[in-house]
Design a protein around this motif. Structure first.
Motif, PDB file in Angstrom:
ATOM      1  N   LYS A   1       0.851  -1.189   0.000  1.00  0.00           N
ATOM      2  CA  LYS A   1       0.000   0.000   0.000  1.00  0.00           C
ATOM      3  C   LYS A   1       0.883   1.234   0.000  1.00  0.00           C
ATOM      4  O   LYS A   1       1.772   1.378   0.830  1.00  0.00           O
ATOM      5  CB  LYS A   1      -0.917   0.000   1.214  1.00  0.00           C
ATOM      6  CG  LYS A   1      -1.898  -1.143   1.202  1.00  0.00           C
ATOM      7  CD  LYS A   1      -2.821  -1.096   2.386  1.00  0.00           C
ATOM      8  CE  LYS A   1      -3.765  -2.277   2.348  1.00  0.00           C
ATOM      9  NZ  LYS A   1      -4.661  -2.307   3.498  1.00  0.00           N
ATOM     10  N   LYS A   2       0.605   2.096  -0.953  1.00  0.00           N
ATOM     11  CA  LYS A   2       1.351   3.344  -1.024  1.00  0.00           C
ATOM     12  C   LYS A   2       0.738   4.314  -0.020  1.00  0.00           C
ATOM     13  O   LYS A   2      -0.482   4.391   0.132  1.00  0.00           O
ATOM     14  CB  LYS A   2       1.281   3.935  -2.430  1.00  0.00           C
ATOM     15  CG  LYS A   2       1.958   3.053  -3.466  1.00  0.00           C
ATOM     16  CD  LYS A   2       1.904   3.645  -4.832  1.00  0.00           C
ATOM     17  CE  LYS A   2       2.570   2.719  -5.821  1.00  0.00           C
ATOM     18  NZ  LYS A   2       2.494   3.235  -7.170  1.00  0.00           N
ATOM     19  N   PRO A   3       1.599   5.022   0.694  1.00  0.00           N
ATOM     20  CA  PRO A   3       1.059   5.958   1.695  1.00  0.00           C
ATOM     21  C   PRO A   3       0.273   7.073   1.007  1.00  0.00           C
ATOM     22  O   PRO A   3       0.647   7.555  -0.065  1.00  0.00           O
ATOM     23  CB  PRO A   3       2.299   6.498   2.381  1.00  0.00           C
ATOM     24  CG  PRO A   3       3.424   6.248   1.450  1.00  0.00           C
ATOM     25  CD  PRO A   3       3.029   5.062   0.633  1.00  0.00           C
ATOM     26  N   GLN A   4      -0.840   7.404   1.638  1.00  0.00           N
ATOM     27  CA  GLN A   4      -1.633   8.501   1.123  1.00  0.00           C
ATOM     28  C   GLN A   4      -0.995   9.817   1.562  1.00  0.00           C
ATOM     29  O   GLN A   4      -0.668  10.001   2.743  1.00  0.00           O
ATOM     30  CB  GLN A   4      -3.069   8.426   1.642  1.00  0.00           C
ATOM     31  CG  GLN A   4      -3.834   7.244   1.111  1.00  0.00           C
ATOM     32  CD  GLN A   4      -5.257   7.225   1.624  1.00  0.00           C
ATOM     33  OE1 GLN A   4      -5.605   7.908   2.569  1.00  0.00           O
ATOM     34  NE2 GLN A   4      -6.106   6.429   0.973  1.00  0.00           N
ATOM     35  N   VAL A   5      -0.805  10.676   0.611  1.00  0.00           N
ATOM     36  CA  VAL A   5      -0.191  11.969   0.892  1.00  0.00           C
ATOM     37  C   VAL A   5      -1.246  13.035   0.737  1.00  0.00           C
ATOM     38  O   VAL A   5      -1.902  13.132  -0.307  1.00  0.00           O
ATOM     39  CB  VAL A   5       1.009  12.214  -0.050  1.00  0.00           C
ATOM     40  CG1 VAL A   5       1.616  13.583   0.215  1.00  0.00           C
ATOM     41  CG2 VAL A   5       2.031  11.112   0.070  1.00  0.00           C
ATOM     42  N   LYS A   6      -1.409  13.795   1.779  1.00  0.00           N
ATOM     43  CA  LYS A   6      -2.384  14.875   1.751  1.00  0.00           C
ATOM     44  C   LYS A   6      -1.636  16.167   2.056  1.00  0.00           C
ATOM     45  O   LYS A   6      -0.946  16.282   3.072  1.00  0.00           O
ATOM     46  CB  LYS A   6      -3.473  14.646   2.796  1.00  0.00           C
ATOM     47  CG  LYS A   6      -4.519  15.719   2.853  1.00  0.00           C
ATOM     48  CD  LYS A   6      -5.547  15.433   3.905  1.00  0.00           C
ATOM     49  CE  LYS A   6      -6.507  16.601   3.971  1.00  0.00           C
ATOM     50  NZ  LYS A   6      -7.472  16.429   5.048  1.00  0.00           N
TER      51      LYS A   6
END
Length: 150
Positions: free
Chosen positions: A139-144
């Motif tokens: 899972k790719k980290p979600q970047v906000k």
């Protein structure tokens, strides 16, 4: 002088390498009364999606080969190689024997984390057993983006 590779003494990825130095008895032989041959050649490659094992098993049918997952993270490839038919005949003299025959074999590999053990697949074609162990999706980290005030 020749260097002969005996068993898996030079293969630290194989659990056979650690069997003699296992104080807790985690690595168990297939059968105490029968020696287990570990001279089955296995290639292990890792792709982005899976771990793929290819074992050379000439003369071994798919009914004589076995693939298991032990203790949740150990892949075991085992079986029995048929004996030579001519072994008991008096008129047969072997001049050279380089291929092993007749006996049990077993190879054990500790699988890394992220292996999907519920989706292991195995197939046999032309004396080569291929075992595919899919990997969990990374899972790719979600970047906000966060707005900086001030």
């Amino acid at each position: 002088m020749s260097l002969v590779r005996s068993g898996n003494v030079f293969d630290p990825l194989s659990l056979d390498f650690w069997a003699s130095a296992d104080p807790l008895g985690v690595v168990r032989p297939l059968a105490e009364q029968c020696p287990v041959l570990t001279n089955v050649r296995v290639d292990w490659k890792e792709t982005p999606d899976a771990h793929v094992f290819r074992a050379d098993l000439p003369g071994v049918g798919k009914e004589a080969a076995k693939v298991e997952v032990e203790d949740g993270d150990v892949l075991v490839i085992s079986g029995e190689r048929p004996a030579r038919e001519e072994a008991g005949k008096d008129d047969v003299k072997w001049r050279l024997v380089e291929r092993s025959s007749g006996g049990r074999f077993q190879r054990r590999f500790r699988l890394p984390r992220g292996a999907r053990l519920d989706q292991v697949r195995a197939s046999m074609e032309d004396g080569v057993l291929t075992v595919t162990v899919p990997k969990e999706e990374v899972k790719k980290p979600q970047v906000k983006a966060v707005e900086i005030s001030g």
